[in-house]
Structures are given as structure tokens and as C-alpha cells.
Scaffold this motif. Structure first.
Motif, PDB file in Angstrom:
ATOM      1  N   PRO A   4       0.807  -1.211   0.000  1.00  0.00           N
ATOM      2  CA  PRO A   4       0.000   0.000   0.000  1.00  0.00           C
ATOM      3  C   PRO A   4       0.845   1.269   0.000  1.00  0.00           C
ATOM      4  N   HIS A   5       2.115   1.164   0.361  1.00  0.00           N
ATOM      5  CA  HIS A   5       3.001   2.312   0.372  1.00  0.00           C
ATOM      6  C   HIS A   5       4.162   2.046  -0.575  1.00  0.00           C
ATOM      7  N   LYS A   6       5.136   2.925  -0.570  1.00  0.00           N
ATOM      8  CA  LYS A   6       6.268   2.799  -1.481  1.00  0.00           C
ATOM      9  C   LYS A   6       7.003   1.476  -1.252  1.00  0.00           C
ATOM     10  N   GLN A   7       7.321   0.776  -2.324  1.00  0.00           N
ATOM     11  CA  GLN A   7       7.967  -0.527  -2.237  1.00  0.00           C
ATOM     12  C   GLN A   7       9.477  -0.372  -2.214  1.00  0.00           C
ATOM     13  N   SER A   8      10.123  -1.309  -1.574  1.00  0.00           N
ATOM     14  CA  SER A   8      11.565  -1.409  -1.701  1.00  0.00           C
ATOM     15  C   SER A   8      11.867  -2.188  -2.965  1.00  0.00           C
ATOM     16  N   ASP A   9      13.101  -2.093  -3.454  1.00  0.00           N
ATOM     17  CA  ASP A   9      13.487  -2.852  -4.639  1.00  0.00           C
ATOM     18  C   ASP A   9      13.337  -4.341  -4.394  1.00  0.00           C
ATOM     19  N   LEU A  10      13.651  -4.789  -3.167  1.00  0.00           N
ATOM     20  CA  LEU A  10      13.541  -6.209  -2.843  1.00  0.00           C
ATOM     21  C   LEU A  10      12.103  -6.686  -3.002  1.00  0.00           C
ATOM     22  N   ILE A  11      11.155  -5.943  -2.472  1.00  0.00           N
ATOM     23  CA  ILE A  11       9.759  -6.345  -2.539  1.00  0.00           C
ATOM     24  C   ILE A  11       9.261  -6.320  -3.983  1.00  0.00           C
ATOM     25  N   THR A  12       9.666  -5.305  -4.724  1.00  0.00           N
ATOM     26  CA  THR A  12       9.261  -5.216  -6.126  1.00  0.00           C
ATOM     27  C   THR A  12       9.766  -6.418  -6.905  1.00  0.00           C
ATOM     28  N   ASP A  13      11.046  -6.759  -6.715  1.00  0.00           N
ATOM     29  CA  ASP A  13      11.619  -7.912  -7.412  1.00  0.00           C
ATOM     30  C   ASP A  13      10.949  -9.207  -6.974  1.00  0.00           C
ATOM     31  N   CYS A  14      10.730  -9.345  -5.674  1.00  0.00           N
ATOM     32  CA  CYS A  14      10.078 -10.551  -5.149  1.00  0.00           C
ATOM     33  C   CYS A  14       8.691 -10.721  -5.757  1.00  0.00           C
ATOM     34  N   ALA A  15       7.931  -9.632  -5.806  1.00  0.00           N
ATOM     35  CA  ALA A  15       6.568  -9.692  -6.319  1.00  0.00           C
ATOM     36  C   ALA A  15       6.555 -10.116  -7.776  1.00  0.00           C
ATOM     37  N   ALA A  16       7.485  -9.569  -8.573  1.00  0.00           N
ATOM     38  CA  ALA A  16       7.537  -9.904  -9.995  1.00  0.00           C
ATOM     39  C   ALA A  16       7.871 -11.375 -10.203  1.00  0.00           C
ATOM     40  N   HIS A  17       8.878 -11.866  -9.498  1.00  0.00           N
ATOM     41  CA  HIS A  17       9.268 -13.265  -9.634  1.00  0.00           C
ATOM     42  C   HIS A  17       8.207 -14.195  -9.051  1.00  0.00           C
ATOM     43  N   LEU A  18       7.530 -13.751  -8.001  1.00  0.00           N
ATOM     44  CA  LEU A  18       6.496 -14.574  -7.379  1.00  0.00           C
ATOM     45  C   LEU A  18       5.323 -14.770  -8.333  1.00  0.00           C
ATOM     46  N   ARG A  19       4.908 -13.709  -9.005  1.00  0.00           N
ATOM     47  CA  ARG A  19       3.792 -13.840  -9.951  1.00  0.00           C
ATOM     48  C   ARG A  19       4.184 -14.746 -11.119  1.00  0.00           C
ATOM     49  N   GLU A  20       5.400 -14.568 -11.634  1.00  0.00           N
ATOM     50  CA  GLU A  20       5.867 -15.413 -12.738  1.00  0.00           C
ATOM     51  C   GLU A  20       5.918 -16.873 -12.313  1.00  0.00           C
ATOM     52  N   ALA A  21       6.442 -17.115 -11.096  1.00  0.00           N
ATOM     53  CA  ALA A  21       6.521 -18.489 -10.599  1.00  0.00           C
ATOM     54  C   ALA A  21       5.137 -19.075 -10.366  1.00  0.00           C
ATOM     55  N   GLY A  22       4.195 -18.236  -9.924  1.00  0.00           N
ATOM     56  CA  GLY A  22       2.826 -18.708  -9.711  1.00  0.00           C
ATOM     57  C   GLY A  22       2.164 -19.131 -11.007  1.00  0.00           C
ATOM     58  N   THR A  23       2.407 -18.374 -12.073  1.00  0.00           N
ATOM     59  CA  THR A  23       1.861 -18.738 -13.382  1.00  0.00           C
ATOM     60  C   THR A  23       2.395 -20.090 -13.835  1.00  0.00           C
TER      61      THR A  23
END
Length: 255
Positions: A4-23
Motif C-alpha cells: 500500500p506504500h512505497k515498495q523497496s526494490d527487494l519487494i518489487t523484485d520478489c513480487a515480480a518473480h512470485l507472480r511469474e513463478a505462480g503462473t
């Protein structure tokens, strides 16, 4: 996924890889039933079936821990898996209608890529909780980048972390001799953590590499909650041994 607030680079990267891995995790699996639409709810999965995981197909859901919103999840995100992670659990809710597609929990957890998904999910939720709630969840590692030729693991060093190679290619070297290859989406460095021995080989980046590093304590917590991770790693190790044996036989035939 996003905070809900500004993301850290770690969280942004984690989220991107997590969605790709989920697919990838859901590819080839059939839904466990029809999609279901929910109205505004402060406990979205509270009355849901415990043997299901849910893919958001429309709308957004939020995740709260201790009454504080930690993350928001949108279409394409898999939710309901936090029970399998060694982090403080919370509840999902939604402030607008959301549509969910169910999947059998056991089928998803039985996928070969499940161990990798858990690594990404653990990093994402720990980083999210650290930013929004409690500092003790702060990962000491995270995403690391190595140029071609740089050493990721040094032979003889203490084993403090387990790694997942996200992008690139690396070689395992023992006493300077190549003994294996590591490709994208492979977990490495776990053996020394399990055996509590020093690193038996070095790992050197062959191309530019992006790596997710997880503290051995966090990895041990994951394994304790999800012992099937060990089975997946043993299967990968067996494949590596077979590849190495094939290379040795080929070299002997040439000689």
C-alpha cells in the motif's frame, strides 16, 4: 502484487518473480471448481475450503496482519499459501468485488516448481512484513547480482545462505575443475546447509546472474513446515549426478 506504500526494490523484485513463478506453478493444472465472486469482505477466505488455493481473476484483495494492511493482490496473484510459510499469518479481505478461481492445494504443492515458489513467497512476505510491521522479519539477504566471472559461493566457506538462480548461468567448480552447471530457476547451496559442512565447491557466474539468497535459518523453517522441499532438492541433485556421470563417460569414451 504491491504494497500500500512505497515498495523497496527487494519487494518489487520478489513480487515480480512470485507472480511469474505462480503462473508456471499453475500451468497444466485444472481448476478445482468454478470461479466465485465475493463482495466486500474483511475475511475473504475465512469460510473457504481449507484444501484450496485461490487465483485472483478479477478485482483486488488486501492482506492484513494484526489489523494492519501489509499487501494488496490483484488479478494473476495466487493467495492462501501463507499458511505454508514460517511467517506471522493474517487475513485476506477486499473493499470491492473480487473473483477467485480455486485450485487443489495438494496438487499445487505437489508441483516440481513448488519449492522455488515457496522461496519467492517467503522472501516477499518477510520483506513486506518487515516494511509494514516488525523489524525481525527483515531479510538479511535478498536479491544479489553477479557479473560474469564473479564468484557467488567460495569453496571452503561457511554456509550461511541458500540460493536460487533467477537469471543467468553458473558453474560449480571443485579445486578449479568444473563439476556441474547451474541454470535459471535452480536452487543451490542447500547441501552444505543440510550437512552443516563448509562449501564443497565454488559457484562462479558464467554470464551475468541474478540470485535470490535466503538465510539458512529461514530455509530451515521452510523445510520444517514443508518437508517435500527436500524431496524436490534430492530429485534435482540426482539429475545433476546423472548429468555428471554422463559427462565422465563421454570423456572416457573420447580418451
Amino acid at each position: 502484487m504491491h504494497l500500500p506504500h512505497k515498495q523497496s526494490d527487494l519487494i518489487t523484485d520478489c513480487a515480480a518473480h512470485l507472480r511469474e513463478a505462480g503462473t508456471e506453478l499453475l500451468s497444466g493444472l485444472s481448476p478445482a471448481g468454478e470461479t466465485t465472486s465475493f463482495g466486500v469482505s474483511h475475511d475473504l477466505l475465512g469460510n473457504g475450503e481449507k484444501d484450496r488455493l485461490w487465483l485472483i481473476t478479477e478485482g483486488e484483495a488486501f492482506y492484513r496482519v494484526g489489523g494492519k494492511q501489509v499487501t494488496r493482490h490483484s488479478a494473476g496473484d495466487l493467495i492462501g499459501l501463507e499458511r505454508e510459510l514460517p511467517v506471522e499469518t493474517g487475513v485476506y479481505g477486499c473493499s470491492e468485488p473480487v473473483t477467485l478461481e480455486p485450485y487443489h492445494r495438494e496438487e499445487v504443492m505437489g508441483q516440481a516448481r513448488f519449492a522455488h515458489y515457496l522461496m519467492y513467497a517467503n522472501a516477499f512476505y518477510r520483506a513486506s512484513l518487515a516494511q509494514e510491521i516488525r523489524a525481525e522479519f527483515q531479510p538479511s539477504a535478498g536479491f544479489m547480482h553477479f557479473m560474469a566471472g564473479e564468484t557467488i559461493i567460495h569453496q571452503g566457506s561457511e554456509a550461511h545462505q541458500v540460493y536460487t538462480l533467477l537469471e543467468g548461468k553458473a558453474h560449480a567448480l571443485r579445486d578449479g575443475l568444473k563439476v556441474g552447471e547451474i541454470n535459471a530457476n535452480e536452487i543451490f547451496g542447500a547441501l552444505a546447509v543440510f550437512t552443516r559442512q563448509k562449501r564443497m565447491a565454488s559457484v562462479v557466474a558464467v554470464s551475468d546472474c541474478t540470485v535470490l539468497a535466503v538465510r539458512k535459518e529461514e530455509f530451515a523453517d521452510l523445510v520444517e513446515m514443508q518437508p517435500q522441499i527436500c524431496l524436490g532438492l534430492v530429485e534435482e541433485l540426482a539429475d545433476k549426478i546423472n548429468q555428471l556421470n554422463g559427462q565422465l563417460l563421454a570423456q572416457q569414451a573420447k580418451g
